[in-house]
Design a protein around this motif. Sequence first.
Motif, short mmCIF file in Angstrom:
data_model
loop_
_atom_site.label_atom_id
_atom_site.label_comp_id
_atom_site.label_asym_id
_atom_site.label_seq_id
_atom_site.Cartn_x
_atom_site.Cartn_y
_atom_site.Cartn_z
N TRP A 169 -7.54 -0.23 -3.92
CA TRP A 169 -7.53 0.16 -2.51
C TRP A 169 -6.13 0.63 -2.10
N ASN A 171 -3.77 0.84 1.41
CA ASN A 171 -3.57 0.53 2.82
C ASN A 171 -2.67 1.59 3.44
N GLU A 174 1.88 1.11 7.97
CA GLU A 174 1.90 0.90 9.40
C GLU A 174 2.79 1.94 10.09
N PHE A 193 -10.23 5.14 1.57
CA PHE A 193 -8.99 5.23 2.33
C PHE A 193 -9.22 5.67 3.77
N TYR A 195 -11.12 4.57 5.93
CA TYR A 195 -11.23 3.43 6.84
C TYR A 195 -9.86 2.91 7.27
N SER A 196 -8.87 3.10 6.40
CA SER A 196 -7.53 2.58 6.68
C SER A 196 -6.62 3.61 7.33
N ARG A 197 -6.96 4.89 7.22
CA ARG A 197 -6.06 5.97 7.62
C ARG A 197 -5.63 5.86 9.08
N ASP A 255 -6.40 -2.17 13.24
CA ASP A 255 -5.88 -1.34 12.16
C ASP A 255 -5.63 -2.09 10.87
N CYS A 256 -6.18 -3.29 10.74
CA CYS A 256 -5.99 -4.08 9.52
C CYS A 256 -7.34 -4.39 8.90
N HIS A 257 -7.43 -4.25 7.58
CA HIS A 257 -8.71 -4.45 6.90
C HIS A 257 -9.32 -5.82 7.17
N ARG A 279 -12.22 -8.11 -0.86
CA ARG A 279 -12.12 -6.65 -0.77
C ARG A 279 -12.62 -5.96 -2.05
#
Length: 296
Positions: A169, A171, A174, A193, A195-197, A255-257, A279
Amino acid sequence: MTADGHLSILYRGPLASCDYDCAYCPFAKRRDDPDRLRADRAALKRFTTWVAEQDHPISVLFTPWGEGLVRSWYREAMIGLSRLGHVRTVAIQTNLSCRTGWLAEADLGSLALWCTYHPSQVAYDRFLAKCRDLDRLGVRHSVGIVGHPDHLAPARRLRADLPEPTYLWVNAEEGRRYTDAEAAEWTAIDPLFGYSRRPHLSAGLPCRTGETVISVNGDGMVRRCHFIPAELGNLYDGSFREALRPRPCPAAACDCHIGYVHLEPLGLYDVFAGGILERVPARPADPPGQVSFSGR
């Protein structure tokens, strides 16, 4: 809780020290004094004792501010919890700097690791060897990296060297904005990715936190998640249970998984079915060029 009483718990005790010095982490190279370490050990013992006494299914993810597995009490907690019949999963976020031999004592049917590779902190071959140890031992795990531009080449190398079934994965860093071209490079490594962008606009959306998922600190105070300060009660006097119910997210964005994975509209419980806390996707992520997932 769910119909069978299953409760997922994200635990974070007083520990705030790490053996790494990552520029993007505020806890890099922080040292806990002996009093804080004793308090952390005692708090963790109290928590694991509580888990052992429960009569319903529980899953646990340890999310320490620092690195937990270099401390013997976290390794002991992982081993002990993994052997409890009602603990479905016990996982921890780790930089994998500790030795791996202790894992032979655990029940690997329930133990899992969420591992992060920090290229500036550890030799590539050393980290890869640890990952191969996990494969050899049969430890369920995911591996990941922060999407900093300097990490792109190491991430590509890691993806090539890890077994295909191992989820790698990425991340989003930030505060970093990714162009479509940059995002495409990271998506070629991690098809999820997207989902995290970008942060997910979460205000008012139904979320499992506060109902079947809770966050617990070293004093036993329960919150719906790490990112919402409102308290629901205390774990040890049972006062939190009356507050468990469906509720929308009160935050503007997530903004955090470990937070947005529980947002119901995203459907990530299907994507990570059986591997929410560690995860690990339910099936291999789509190969590069066949991306089907996107973030908001």
